[in-house]
Design an enzyme around this catalytic site. Structure first.
Site, PDB file in Angstrom:
ATOM      1  N   GLY A  77       0.816  -1.294   0.160  1.00 56.72           N
ATOM      2  CA  GLY A  77       0.097  -0.103   0.079  1.00 56.72           C
ATOM      3  C   GLY A  77       0.794   1.230   0.090  1.00 56.72           C
ATOM      4  O   GLY A  77       0.404   2.157  -0.904  1.00 56.72           O
ATOM      5  N   THR A  78       2.109   1.226   0.663  1.00 58.44           N
ATOM      6  CA  THR A  78       2.808   2.557   0.898  1.00 58.44           C
ATOM      7  C   THR A  78       3.457   2.801  -0.577  1.00 58.44           C
ATOM      8  O   THR A  78       3.232   4.103  -0.943  1.00 58.44           O
ATOM      9  CB  THR A  78       4.004   2.298   1.884  1.00 58.44           C
ATOM     10  OG1 THR A  78       3.244   2.228   3.086  1.00 58.44           O
ATOM     11  CG2 THR A  78       4.854   3.498   1.703  1.00 58.44           C
ATOM     12  N   ASN A 157      -8.395   4.158   9.063  1.00 55.17           N
ATOM     13  CA  ASN A 157      -7.823   3.149   9.363  1.00 55.17           C
ATOM     14  C   ASN A 157      -8.003   3.197  11.086  1.00 55.17           C
ATOM     15  O   ASN A 157      -8.003   2.258  11.732  1.00 55.17           O
ATOM     16  CB  ASN A 157      -6.370   3.042   9.518  1.00 55.17           C
ATOM     17  CG  ASN A 157      -5.600   4.337   9.459  1.00 55.17           C
ATOM     18  OD1 ASN A 157      -5.788   5.482   8.844  1.00 55.17           O
ATOM     19  ND2 ASN A 157      -4.444   4.498  10.096  1.00 55.17           N
ATOM     20  N   GLN A 185      -7.702  -0.080   3.597  1.00 57.61           N
ATOM     21  CA  GLN A 185      -8.559  -0.562   4.944  1.00 57.61           C
ATOM     22  C   GLN A 185      -9.637  -0.663   4.368  1.00 57.61           C
ATOM     23  O   GLN A 185     -10.738  -1.390   5.191  1.00 57.61           O
ATOM     24  CB  GLN A 185      -8.425   0.733   5.847  1.00 57.61           C
ATOM     25  CG  GLN A 185      -7.456   0.824   6.540  1.00 57.61           C
ATOM     26  CD  GLN A 185      -7.028  -0.245   7.486  1.00 57.61           C
ATOM     27  OE1 GLN A 185      -7.800  -1.166   7.995  1.00 57.61           O
ATOM     28  NE2 GLN A 185      -5.560  -0.301   8.153  1.00 57.61           N
ATOM     29  N   HIS A 207      -1.802  -7.424   2.642  1.00 56.55           N
ATOM     30  CA  HIS A 207      -1.848  -7.954   4.132  1.00 56.55           C
ATOM     31  C   HIS A 207      -2.967  -7.268   4.892  1.00 56.55           C
ATOM     32  O   HIS A 207      -3.242  -7.755   6.123  1.00 56.55           O
ATOM     33  CB  HIS A 207      -0.594  -7.710   4.732  1.00 56.55           C
ATOM     34  CG  HIS A 207      -0.323  -6.277   5.353  1.00 56.55           C
ATOM     35  ND1 HIS A 207      -0.264  -5.879   6.544  1.00 56.55           N
ATOM     36  CD2 HIS A 207      -0.013  -5.210   4.626  1.00 56.55           C
ATOM     37  CE1 HIS A 207      -0.315  -4.469   6.845  1.00 56.55           C
ATOM     38  NE2 HIS A 207      -0.122  -4.101   5.238  1.00 56.55           N
ATOM     39  N   THR A 243      11.845  -7.768 -11.097  1.00 61.34           N
ATOM     40  CA  THR A 243      11.281  -9.423 -11.373  1.00 61.34           C
ATOM     41  C   THR A 243      10.009  -9.491 -10.129  1.00 61.34           C
ATOM     42  O   THR A 243      10.228  -9.127  -8.966  1.00 61.34           O
ATOM     43  CB  THR A 243      12.259 -10.349 -10.592  1.00 61.34           C
ATOM     44  OG1 THR A 243      13.360 -10.223 -11.735  1.00 61.34           O
ATOM     45  CG2 THR A 243      11.716 -11.733 -10.603  1.00 61.34           C
ATOM     46  N   CYS A 329       1.019   1.351  11.709  1.00 59.81           N
ATOM     47  CA  CYS A 329       2.115   1.245  10.643  1.00 59.81           C
ATOM     48  C   CYS A 329       3.260   2.347  11.397  1.00 59.81           C
ATOM     49  O   CYS A 329       4.251   2.229  10.738  1.00 59.81           O
ATOM     50  CB  CYS A 329       1.779   1.947   9.414  1.00 59.81           C
ATOM     51  SG  CYS A 329       0.839   0.634   8.432  1.00 59.81           S
TER      52      CYS A 329
END
Lengths: 398, 398
Positions: A77-78, A157, A185, A207, A243, A329
């Site tokens: 997400g970041t 969040n 979220q 995640h 990759t 976070c």
């Protein structure tokens, strides 16, 4: 090296991260063992890896009603937020060196915005009321013709409040701005549809919805002018070289498939458990404050403040309950809940915050137990500590 | 969705990617199942995840003789190179808007360099001779006081040639430049030591040495002025925010540990197999050209050119052998081997290239079989195809 034992834990920190669904781990397993090809390789192992990546791309696209070609895989997400915000800004004409965000965005949005601000962009931060919601008229008025990007999160969040992203995006689109939403979220908790939101860019973090850490995606509407964040070879059509994280991408795809099939059941069941938890807490603890709105909120989130104590002191007494006091976070430092401060809450309320975020495996029994543990821990904390305002301030600074 | 079956394959494409070592997959398993905490979370699951990340950091640091605090985890080699090159350039004073790279860098280096070039930096590309090596005197002369960064790869991905990074770095350091090496192809194959190289920045890619895809690291010497590529919350001391890819990082750490313990055995055994393969090929195929230097090269790499054919046509006849014709990270298009072109090889030689890269599981039996398969496929190709230069050029453009 790991010394602490893992006793059974009531896990109420799903907004920080979720367990990987067993189906996701199972789907990833072959790509951790026998299917090790590089998707760029022109042999059987490479082709199989490439097919797996493309199947995952379809699964993620299906989740939000996008075309597979509009999905670019990222490391999370970041990165997706950095790519969206800085990628639009890099292409913005001189006449549009301004972006609009909300006052309660995640650091993955505020930090790229601050970077742009330092390079001469204007950043407007839309104020959010104590209810957690945002006044549309004020917001629309702030979006002028000089705005290149509107970026507002879909679900907050900490509070779980839903933002009126579709309405804001419509207003921004009318002024010729590109629109982005951080849906990290929201995905997996509420229906998220590109057709409804009509945003140009949307960030996804694996995640947060039972997928693996270290993988995410950015939805990029066809034709959106966007400069890549990372440059290199031609993977992801040059929009995100390197990759491919094949196992992670397969996991993200499977998590997306599960989110589609489970959304309604999860939503109803989890919302009821959350409401039960609030009922029990508000009965047991006099003066407990609920910050999560009653309407227009995530089904799984309950942000509360315990009166007269530090949220962290309450949680420290119950190691068997995993929850959060700030934004997961960037924890580790003792500070008031930054979202509550941004919403105008008093310092003591922001210091008393505890975020309880439920998930797919949460049970009614856990809710009853959690309420009991929290109430007991609260009573012990309030009776043993009697910190005046100064003592609390002392704690804040460490 | 996957239709092609996975028959036993002789895998000689380890420079594209390696299988994940079973020990690595086993070490990752708990972090895919039960250990799902967010390292930023201040509860037992979070603390355990944090410990695992820090243990992996020590393992990666040990691999190159660095301090753990000098290791930052990234999503892979491409991100590490972007971070190093663009991160130094962002901090470079006006008087040092020039960088020096080699003429045979990976796109993960050339693309960030081209981006800097477009923004006004001068980029000097050090020429490489047909032998694959680099003239130190010419190189040193090119590094003036206006250079902010020298970035030269440690081992060339196609030829396997080792670059004189320590010597170049010394020359660059004397002129006040920051030094970076892309060690993606070297790590796990030859000893890589910060104490010997004395570079300021070094890129590591997990999947090139039996670790997972989607994770890598950047060594950052303490005190090196470097701007982060991704911004957000405070993970990795703010140098690389975003929830940590815990399972991937644990895998990278374990791969690093294995690389340390196996390096000498792997090196000797694999170098002998590679030499046997070359002996067999050069005996069976008249006119086959070896591009990999005899000295100062990776033990596992053998880049050859088959005379008068397309390397891809030879490989297409032997699906049971997995190898590469170009750089694996940007294949899929039919083009001559770009490294060979940069080294001054004629077009037909660059089109006839096949890269055979051996690994930990490669056996003597596979080498004998591979030589036989390649020789047979070559004979069939040369006798059925008789493409003139124009026909070959036609193939190039598709």
């Amino acid at each position: 090296m790991i010394e602490e034992t893992l006793a059974p834990v009531i896990y109420l920190d799903h907004n920080a991260t979720t367990p990987i669904a067993p189906e996701v781990a199972d789907a990833m397993e072959p790509y951790m063992r026998t299917e090790y090809g590089n998707p760029s390789s022109d042999h059987v192992l490479g082709r199989r890896a490439r097919l797996a990546v493309e199947e995952a791309r379809e699964q993620v696209a299906t989740l939000i009603g996008a075309d597979p070609e509009e999905i670019v895989f990222t490391s999370g997400g970041t990165e997706s937020n950095n790519m969206a915000i800085r990628g639009v800004a890099a292409m913005a004409p001189e006449s549009r060196r301004r972006i609009v965000i909300s006052a309660v965005e995640h650091p993955a949005t505020t930090a790229p915005s601050a970077l742009l601000e330092a390079s001469g962009f204007l950043v407007t931060r839309l104020p959010i009321g104590r209810s957690g919601s945002l006044d549309l008229a004020t917001a629309a008025a702030a979006i002028g013709d000089n705005v290149s990007l509107l970026s507002v999160m879909l679900a907050q969040n900490e509070t779980g409040a839903l933002m009126p992203v579709a309405e804001l995006a419509a207003a921004a689109r009318d002024r010729g701005a590109i629109t982005h939403t951080d849906a990290a979220q929201a995905i997996g908790k509420i229906p998220v549809s590109i057709a409804e939101l009509k945003v140009d860019l949307l960030s996804i973090a694996g995640h947060k919805f039972y997928g693996p850490k270290g993988v995410g995606a950015l939805y990029i509407r066809r034709g959106t002018p966007l400069s890549p964040l990372v440059v290199g070879a031609s993977q992801e059509r040059g929009m995100r070289p390197g990759t491919e994280n094949v196992a992670g991408i397969v996991g993200l795809g499977t998590a997306a498939r599960l989110a589609v099939s489970r959304l309604m059941d999860d939503h109803l069941r989890i919302a009821k458990l959350r409401d039960d938890l609030w009922k029990a807490l508000s009965t047991k603890i006099s003066g407990v404050i609920r910050h999560t709105p009653k309407e227009a909120c995530l089904p799984n989130t309950l942000l509360v403040s315990f009166p007269g104590v530090l949220g962290a002191d309450v949680l420290a007494r119950i190691p068997q309950l995993a929850a959060s006091t700030g934004s997961a976070c960037h924890a580790g430092e003792y500070a008031p809940n930054a979202t509550l401060i941004a919403l105008g809450a008093p310092l003591d309320v922001a210091l008393g915050a505890v975020r309880l975020s439920l998930g797919r495996a949460t049970t009614a029994g856990e809710m009853a137990k959690a309420a009991e543990l929290l109430a007991d821990a609260y009573q012990t904390t309030i009776s043993t500590n009697s910190p005046g305002p100064n003592a609390r301030k002392g704690n804040v600074s460490k």
